[in-house]
Design a protein around this motif. Sequence first.
Motif, PDB file in Angstrom:
ATOM      1  N   ASN A  68     -20.927  42.183  53.392  1.00 26.36           N
ATOM      2  CA  ASN A  68     -20.220  42.978  54.406  1.00 26.36           C
ATOM      3  C   ASN A  68     -19.304  44.007  53.750  1.00 26.36           C
ATOM      4  OD1 ASN A  68     -21.399  41.705  56.527  1.00 26.36           O
ATOM      5  ND2 ASN A  68     -19.653  40.403  57.027  1.00 26.36           N
ATOM      6  N   ALA A  69     -18.614  43.585  52.669  1.00 28.49           N
ATOM      7  CA  ALA A  69     -17.692  44.502  51.980  1.00 28.49           C
ATOM      8  C   ALA A  69     -18.463  45.701  51.420  1.00 28.49           C
ATOM      9  CB  ALA A  69     -16.965  43.761  50.868  1.00 28.49           C
ATOM     10  N   ILE A  70     -19.745  45.498  51.110  1.00 31.54           N
ATOM     11  CA  ILE A  70     -20.582  46.605  50.601  1.00 31.54           C
ATOM     12  C   ILE A  70     -21.154  47.421  51.777  1.00 31.54           C
ATOM     13  CG2 ILE A  70     -22.674  47.176  49.277  1.00 31.54           C
ATOM     14  CD1 ILE A  70     -22.110  44.560  47.633  1.00 31.54           C
ATOM     15  N   LYS A  71     -21.720  46.693  52.778  1.00 37.53           N
ATOM     16  CA  LYS A  71     -22.377  47.361  53.920  1.00 37.53           C
ATOM     17  C   LYS A  71     -21.426  48.233  54.722  1.00 37.53           C
ATOM     18  CE  LYS A  71     -23.959  43.794  56.154  1.00 37.53           C
ATOM     19  NZ  LYS A  71     -24.608  42.664  56.799  1.00 37.53           N
ATOM     20  N   TYR A  72     -20.169  47.753  54.867  1.00 41.67           N
ATOM     21  CA  TYR A  72     -19.216  48.486  55.710  1.00 41.67           C
ATOM     22  C   TYR A  72     -18.197  49.256  54.869  1.00 41.67           C
ATOM     23  CZ  TYR A  72     -21.591  45.534  58.970  1.00 41.67           C
ATOM     24  OH  TYR A  72     -22.589  44.914  59.674  1.00 41.67           O
ATOM     25  N   ASN A  73     -18.656  49.658  53.661  1.00 44.77           N
ATOM     26  CA  ASN A  73     -17.784  50.446  52.791  1.00 44.77           C
ATOM     27  C   ASN A  73     -18.078  51.922  52.984  1.00 44.77           C
ATOM     28  OD1 ASN A  73     -15.937  50.977  50.631  1.00 44.77           O
ATOM     29  ND2 ASN A  73     -16.456  48.951  49.823  1.00 44.77           N
ATOM     30  N   LYS A  74     -17.332  52.764  52.266  1.00 45.06           N
ATOM     31  CA  LYS A  74     -17.596  54.206  52.313  1.00 45.06           C
ATOM     32  C   LYS A  74     -18.231  54.587  50.995  1.00 45.06           C
ATOM     33  CE  LYS A  74     -13.312  54.846  54.848  1.00 45.06           C
ATOM     34  NZ  LYS A  74     -11.892  54.984  54.613  1.00 45.06           N
ATOM     35  N   ASP A  75     -18.868  55.741  50.945  1.00 46.43           N
ATOM     36  CA  ASP A  75     -19.409  56.216  49.675  1.00 46.43           C
ATOM     37  C   ASP A  75     -18.264  56.324  48.669  1.00 46.43           C
ATOM     38  OD1 ASP A  75     -21.840  56.273  50.809  1.00 46.43           O
ATOM     39  OD2 ASP A  75     -22.075  58.451  50.851  1.00 46.43           O
ATOM     40  N   HIS A  76     -18.526  55.958  47.440  1.00 46.37           N
ATOM     41  CA  HIS A  76     -17.548  55.938  46.329  1.00 46.37           C
ATOM     42  C   HIS A  76     -16.423  54.922  46.561  1.00 46.37           C
ATOM     43  CE1 HIS A  76     -19.665  59.666  45.739  1.00 46.37           C
ATOM     44  NE2 HIS A  76     -19.099  60.193  46.815  1.00 46.37           N
ATOM     45  N   GLY A  77     -16.665  53.943  47.419  1.00 49.00           N
ATOM     46  CA  GLY A  77     -15.632  52.935  47.713  1.00 49.00           C
ATOM     47  C   GLY A  77     -15.562  51.852  46.641  1.00 49.00           C
ATOM     48  N   LYS A  78     -14.684  50.866  46.905  1.00 50.37           N
ATOM     49  CA  LYS A  78     -14.461  49.783  45.940  1.00 50.37           C
ATOM     50  C   LYS A  78     -14.552  48.430  46.625  1.00 50.37           C
ATOM     51  CE  LYS A  78     -11.409  51.040  42.151  1.00 50.37           C
ATOM     52  NZ  LYS A  78     -10.057  50.936  41.646  1.00 50.37           N
ATOM     53  N   VAL A  79     -15.036  47.425  45.870  1.00 49.09           N
ATOM     54  CA  VAL A  79     -14.989  46.048  46.365  1.00 49.09           C
ATOM     55  C   VAL A  79     -14.356  45.212  45.253  1.00 49.09           C
ATOM     56  CG1 VAL A  79     -16.303  44.022  47.097  1.00 49.09           C
ATOM     57  CG2 VAL A  79     -17.075  46.302  47.782  1.00 49.09           C
ATOM     58  N   TYR A  80     -13.360  44.421  45.631  1.00 48.06           N
ATOM     59  CA  TYR A  80     -12.647  43.613  44.660  1.00 48.06           C
ATOM     60  C   TYR A  80     -12.866  42.144  45.021  1.00 48.06           C
ATOM     61  CZ  TYR A  80      -8.408  41.460  42.741  1.00 48.06           C
ATOM     62  OH  TYR A  80      -7.522  40.649  42.105  1.00 48.06           O
ATOM     63  N   VAL A  81     -13.343  41.350  44.040  1.00 52.35           N
ATOM     64  CA  VAL A  81     -13.569  39.917  44.298  1.00 52.35           C
ATOM     65  C   VAL A  81     -12.698  39.107  43.339  1.00 52.35           C
ATOM     66  CG1 VAL A  81     -15.277  38.044  44.364  1.00 52.35           C
ATOM     67  CG2 VAL A  81     -15.980  40.363  44.963  1.00 52.35           C
ATOM     68  N   ASP A  82     -11.971  38.160  43.884  1.00 54.75           N
ATOM     69  CA  ASP A  82     -11.170  37.297  43.025  1.00 54.75           C
ATOM     70  C   ASP A  82     -11.388  35.846  43.452  1.00 54.75           C
ATOM     71  OD1 ASP A  82      -9.221  36.786  40.989  1.00 54.75           O
ATOM     72  OD2 ASP A  82      -7.844  36.261  42.610  1.00 54.75           O
ATOM     73  N   ILE A  83     -11.631  34.989  42.457  1.00 56.69           N
ATOM     74  CA  ILE A  83     -11.761  33.556  42.765  1.00 56.69           C
ATOM     75  C   ILE A  83     -10.851  32.807  41.802  1.00 56.69           C
ATOM     76  CG2 ILE A  83     -13.326  31.573  42.906  1.00 56.69           C
ATOM     77  CD1 ILE A  83     -15.601  33.485  43.519  1.00 56.69           C
ATOM     78  N   GLU A  84      -9.983  31.975  42.358  1.00 55.94           N
ATOM     79  CA  GLU A  84      -9.128  31.201  41.458  1.00 55.94           C
ATOM     80  C   GLU A  84      -8.960  29.787  41.996  1.00 55.94           C
ATOM     81  OE1 GLU A  84      -4.708  32.479  42.627  1.00 55.94           O
ATOM     82  OE2 GLU A  84      -5.928  34.173  41.900  1.00 55.94           O
ATOM     83  N   GLU A  85      -8.586  28.888  41.054  1.00 61.61           N
ATOM     84  CA  GLU A  85      -8.345  27.513  41.475  1.00 61.61           C
ATOM     85  C   GLU A  85      -7.112  27.495  42.366  1.00 61.61           C
ATOM     86  OE1 GLU A  85      -8.084  25.073  38.012  1.00 61.61           O
ATOM     87  OE2 GLU A  85     -10.208  25.392  37.531  1.00 61.61           O
TER      88      GLU A  85
END
Length: 259
Positions: free
Chosen positions: A160-177
């Motif tokens: 979804n973060a990719i599909k509903y992004n804009k051209d040249h946009g950013k997606v940030y993913v963080d996973i932590e304990e």
Amino acid sequence: KIDHNIYACYISRVDFGTTLLFVDITASKKAEKMRSEFFSNVSHELKTPMTSIRGYSDLLAQGVVQNDKQKQMMLEKIQTEVDSMSRLINDILMLSRLESMDIEAEMMPLKMRGIVEEVLESYEVELAKHDICMEYDFEDVTYIGNHQQIYTLLNNVIGNAIKYNKDHGKVYVDIEEQGDGMKIVVEDTGIGIPLADQNRVFERFYRVDKGRSKQRGGTGLGLAIVKHIVSHYKGTISLKSELNIGTTIEIVLPQQKRT
Ligand code: ADP
């Protein structure tokens, strides 16, 4: 005064009097309504691509289309519609498996970085086409879970973060304990979700922009599936979004037992 829609009333006469028993059937009425709405939505979602496949295949079978380019275009449309139907059927199967929950899924230690990379591989074309930049530089986290369920959860949220992004946009993913479990954060710089729709996007088949969802291969079931998985793991999910600025999804999943 008794609301006959809500209560089923049982009267039984015994020797020394009358017993009245009220049973709350609100939940079962609601479930029945949801079931019938679901079937009518599924039928509608399948009818549209089927009508289009039937139309194009009729034209091709009748031989009325002579132009090779047009024939090619029609075949490609048929392929796109078949893909969209198979995505829908896969999502329905996933939902029904999650709902029945009678078969316990196999739980094993999962390396979360690897799963994020697996998800990103499937979006390679989309990322390049819209020049979207992915950021995920977290330390690897091991979490006990079911591979298919955790993959689906990340695939739907990152997708979804990719599909509903804009051209040249950013997606940030963080996973932590977090405590015994983990916290997943997916943030995008996309189109955002209007405040009025933010509560409803977890409902089955609810889409803010139906055209964009379909064009990007959405089924309208992604976040409903995510919500199911999160509640199956007894976790929490929260959404923050600002129109034209972006959306952040935060999921916290507690520790699970290995099977
Ligand atoms: P879909 O298959 O349509 O993407 P989802 O259940 O995953 O269905 O999401 C429901 C709707 O919520 C989407 O159609 C879209 O309108 C909106 N949505 C979900 N995630 C985002 C996001 N990251 N940014 C903007 N809109 C979103």
